[in-house]
Scaffold this motif. Structure first.
Motif, PDB file in Angstrom:
ATOM      1  N   ARG A  78      -9.803  10.470  28.488  1.00  0.00           N
ATOM      2  CA  ARG A  78      -9.952  11.715  29.379  1.00  0.00           C
ATOM      3  C   ARG A  78      -8.426  12.119  29.924  1.00  0.00           C
ATOM      4  O   ARG A  78      -8.217  13.335  29.834  1.00  0.00           O
ATOM      5  N   LEU A  79      -7.913  11.080  30.267  1.00  0.00           N
ATOM      6  CA  LEU A  79      -6.404  11.195  30.859  1.00  0.00           C
ATOM      7  C   LEU A  79      -5.488  11.467  29.531  1.00  0.00           C
ATOM      8  O   LEU A  79      -4.762  12.658  29.552  1.00  0.00           O
ATOM      9  N   TRP A  80      -5.601  10.953  28.569  1.00  0.00           N
ATOM     10  CA  TRP A  80      -4.759  11.468  27.306  1.00  0.00           C
ATOM     11  C   TRP A  80      -5.011  12.748  26.962  1.00  0.00           C
ATOM     12  O   TRP A  80      -4.043  13.231  26.124  1.00  0.00           O
ATOM     13  N   ARG A  81      -6.255  13.209  26.941  1.00  0.00           N
ATOM     14  CA  ARG A  81      -6.457  14.664  26.556  1.00  0.00           C
ATOM     15  C   ARG A  81      -5.374  15.474  27.301  1.00  0.00           C
ATOM     16  O   ARG A  81      -4.848  16.442  26.294  1.00  0.00           O
ATOM     17  N   ASP A  82      -5.368  15.330  28.221  1.00  0.00           N
ATOM     18  CA  ASP A  82      -4.258  15.893  29.136  1.00  0.00           C
ATOM     19  C   ASP A  82      -2.902  15.754  29.107  1.00  0.00           C
ATOM     20  O   ASP A  82      -1.783  16.472  28.767  1.00  0.00           O
ATOM     21  N   ASP A  83      -2.660  14.323  28.948  1.00  0.00           N
ATOM     22  CA  ASP A  83      -1.271  13.805  28.967  1.00  0.00           C
ATOM     23  C   ASP A  83      -0.528  14.403  27.605  1.00  0.00           C
ATOM     24  O   ASP A  83       0.564  14.302  27.363  1.00  0.00           O
ATOM     25  N   LEU A  84      -1.539  14.446  26.301  1.00  0.00           N
ATOM     26  CA  LEU A  84      -0.740  14.433  25.212  1.00  0.00           C
ATOM     27  C   LEU A  84      -0.516  15.866  25.043  1.00  0.00           C
ATOM     28  O   LEU A  84       0.462  16.285  24.534  1.00  0.00           O
ATOM     29  N   ALA A  85      -1.271  16.770  25.784  1.00  0.00           N
ATOM     30  CA  ALA A  85      -0.907  18.237  25.839  1.00  0.00           C
ATOM     31  C   ALA A  85       0.551  18.112  26.492  1.00  0.00           C
ATOM     32  O   ALA A  85       1.288  18.951  26.415  1.00  0.00           O
ATOM     33  N   TYR A  86       0.944  17.570  27.560  1.00  0.00           N
ATOM     34  CA  TYR A  86       1.794  17.395  28.261  1.00  0.00           C
ATOM     35  C   TYR A  86       3.092  17.086  27.558  1.00  0.00           C
ATOM     36  O   TYR A  86       4.166  17.736  27.354  1.00  0.00           O
ATOM     37  N   ALA A  87       3.066  15.823  26.736  1.00  0.00           N
ATOM     38  CA  ALA A  87       3.839  15.524  25.649  1.00  0.00           C
ATOM     39  C   ALA A  87       4.091  16.251  24.717  1.00  0.00           C
ATOM     40  O   ALA A  87       5.402  16.548  24.029  1.00  0.00           O
ATOM     41  N   GLU A  88       3.217  17.117  24.321  1.00  0.00           N
ATOM     42  CA  GLU A  88       3.342  17.959  23.195  1.00  0.00           C
ATOM     43  C   GLU A  88       4.137  19.342  23.432  1.00  0.00           C
ATOM     44  O   GLU A  88       4.994  19.747  22.687  1.00  0.00           O
ATOM     45  N   ARG A  89       3.686  19.761  24.808  1.00  0.00           N
ATOM     46  CA  ARG A  89       4.380  20.647  25.210  1.00  0.00           C
ATOM     47  C   ARG A  89       6.032  20.569  25.501  1.00  0.00           C
ATOM     48  O   ARG A  89       6.729  21.352  25.408  1.00  0.00           O
ATOM     49  N   ARG A  90       6.228  19.422  26.018  1.00  0.00           N
ATOM     50  CA  ARG A  90       7.655  18.760  26.297  1.00  0.00           C
ATOM     51  C   ARG A  90       8.310  18.792  24.791  1.00  0.00           C
ATOM     52  O   ARG A  90       9.502  19.387  24.941  1.00  0.00           O
ATOM     53  N   TRP A  91       7.812  18.292  23.704  1.00  0.00           N
ATOM     54  CA  TRP A  91       8.383  18.281  22.501  1.00  0.00           C
ATOM     55  C   TRP A  91       8.789  19.659  21.961  1.00  0.00           C
ATOM     56  O   TRP A  91       9.796  20.235  21.414  1.00  0.00           O
ATOM     57  N   GLU A  92       7.661  20.534  22.203  1.00  0.00           N
ATOM     58  CA  GLU A  92       7.926  22.217  21.713  1.00  0.00           C
ATOM     59  C   GLU A  92       9.159  22.693  22.672  1.00  0.00           C
ATOM     60  O   GLU A  92      10.045  23.174  21.849  1.00  0.00           O
ATOM     61  N   LEU A  93       9.158  22.301  23.870  1.00  0.00           N
ATOM     62  CA  LEU A  93      10.455  22.999  24.692  1.00  0.00           C
ATOM     63  C   LEU A  93      11.634  22.359  24.329  1.00  0.00           C
ATOM     64  O   LEU A  93      12.777  23.019  24.135  1.00  0.00           O
TER      65      LEU A  93
END
Length: 335
Positions: free
Chosen positions: A312-327
């Motif tokens: 459940r935590l990593w569902r959100d934290d991977l969204a954070y990490a993926e957004r960071r890579w995109e930026l």
């Protein structure tokens, strides 16, 4: 409270907090300075790994069981155990015609290719060279010198954990479209906890940020939400002992000594259009309470629950990490 016969004062693990709104908590964006996170990431990235990569849970590679495969940095890897538990690792392609050895069988401790029956006992054979492999009791590591590009070391940097047999461990794995540094940066930003994960964390305060190489821990006071207004308050430290690992260790409160290790393993090579990283997170829970022996006995039942919580935590934290890579990849990373 009452005193136990051994003289240790009994303490209830749960606290009841006052009712509070998510939006009413103190903003953390001023404290979560991009430079603080970036400098912590730089220090972590500069530490040696010895070219070791986490590939999976020790429990997933069983003695006499099927082989386990993973791609690390674009390199196919296969891992298996002999009938006596000896761990072997090597290239995941058969040296004959390239069959995927992860889909083959282990017969009497020997890996037998399912295409033409070529057998590998873990020793060099016909151009197939084994990789150094290490089982730390919770996770399996493989050393890939061509991928890591560092000075190799004999053993990986394994974080300090509760004594073997004293805890309950579970390993969760997920894959995101980002690089390991994006996963590590997520973990080196403890300020997002109560805002981004209100279902798990409340009342989070960063008591101390890193002050440099000699004092490089984030010290955090936080309450784990159990149900409704019931929480478990703890103090924890976040450290990064090597470039692809962040460790959260509970230092005070319930479960002191317990650790959550987040390992980020690159899957694709640098030539890929979009990178992929495996998050392999090991939770090792321990407690000095007498009743914790029941938790150890119930470990097979608890592990799926522990993995579900991490998921459940990593569902959100991977969204954070993926957004960071995109930026990062488009030059738009703030700060």
């Amino acid at each position: 409270m009452t005193d136990r016969p051994d003289g240790v004062r009994w303490r209830p693990p749960l606290r009841r907090r006052r009712r509070a709104d998510w939006a009413a908590q103190a903003p953390t964006w001023r404290e979560a300075r991009p430079t603080v996170i970036t400098e912590a990431l730089k220090r972590a990235s500069a530490r040696p790994s010895g070219n070791w990569f986490v590939v999976g849970a020790s429990r997933d590679v069983r003695a006499g069981g099927p082989p386990y495969g993973r791609t690390v940095g674009g390199v196919e890897v296969v891992v298996w155990r002999s009938d006596t538990g000896v761990l072997h690792a090597g290239p995941g392609a058969c040296p004959h015609l390239g069959a995927p050895l992860r889909d083959s069988r282990v017969v009497c401790g020997t890996l037998v290719c399912h295409w033409h029956g070529l057998s590998l006992d873990g020793a060099p054979f016909a151009g197939w060279e084994p990789y150094p492999v290490h089982d730390d009791g919770v996770l399996v590591w493989v050393r890939l010198d061509a991928v890591g590009g560092e000075e190799p070391s004999e053993r990986p940097v394994v974080p300090r954990r509760p004594a073997a047999g004293s805890g309950v461990d579970a390993v969760f794995t997920a894959v995101g479209r980002c690089e390991p540094q994006d996963v590590v940066a997520n973990r080196l930003d403890p300020w997002h906890g109560s805002w981004f994960h209100p279902y798990s964390f409340v009342d989070l305060t960063v008591a101390r940020s890193p002050r440099g190489e000699s004092d490089d821990a984030f010290v955090v006071d936080v309450s784990f939400r159990v149900s409704g207004r019931l929480v478990v308050p703890v103090r924890a430290e976040f450290t990064a002992p090597e470039p692809r690992t962040v460790v959260m260790r509970i230092t005070e409160g319930e479960g002191a000594g317990s650790v959550v290790e987040t390992h980020a393993t690159p899957l694709g090579d640098a030539a890929g259009e979009r990178p992929r990283t495996a998050v392999i997170e090991a939770v090792v829970a321990a407690s000095d309470r007498r009743g914790f022996a029941l938790a150890r006995a119930a470990a097979p039942v608890l592990r799926p629950l522990m993995r579900r919580t991490a998921g459940r935590l990593w569902r959100d934290d991977l969204a954070y990490a993926e957004r960071r890579w995109e930026l990062r990849s488009t030059g738009r990373l703030p700060g």
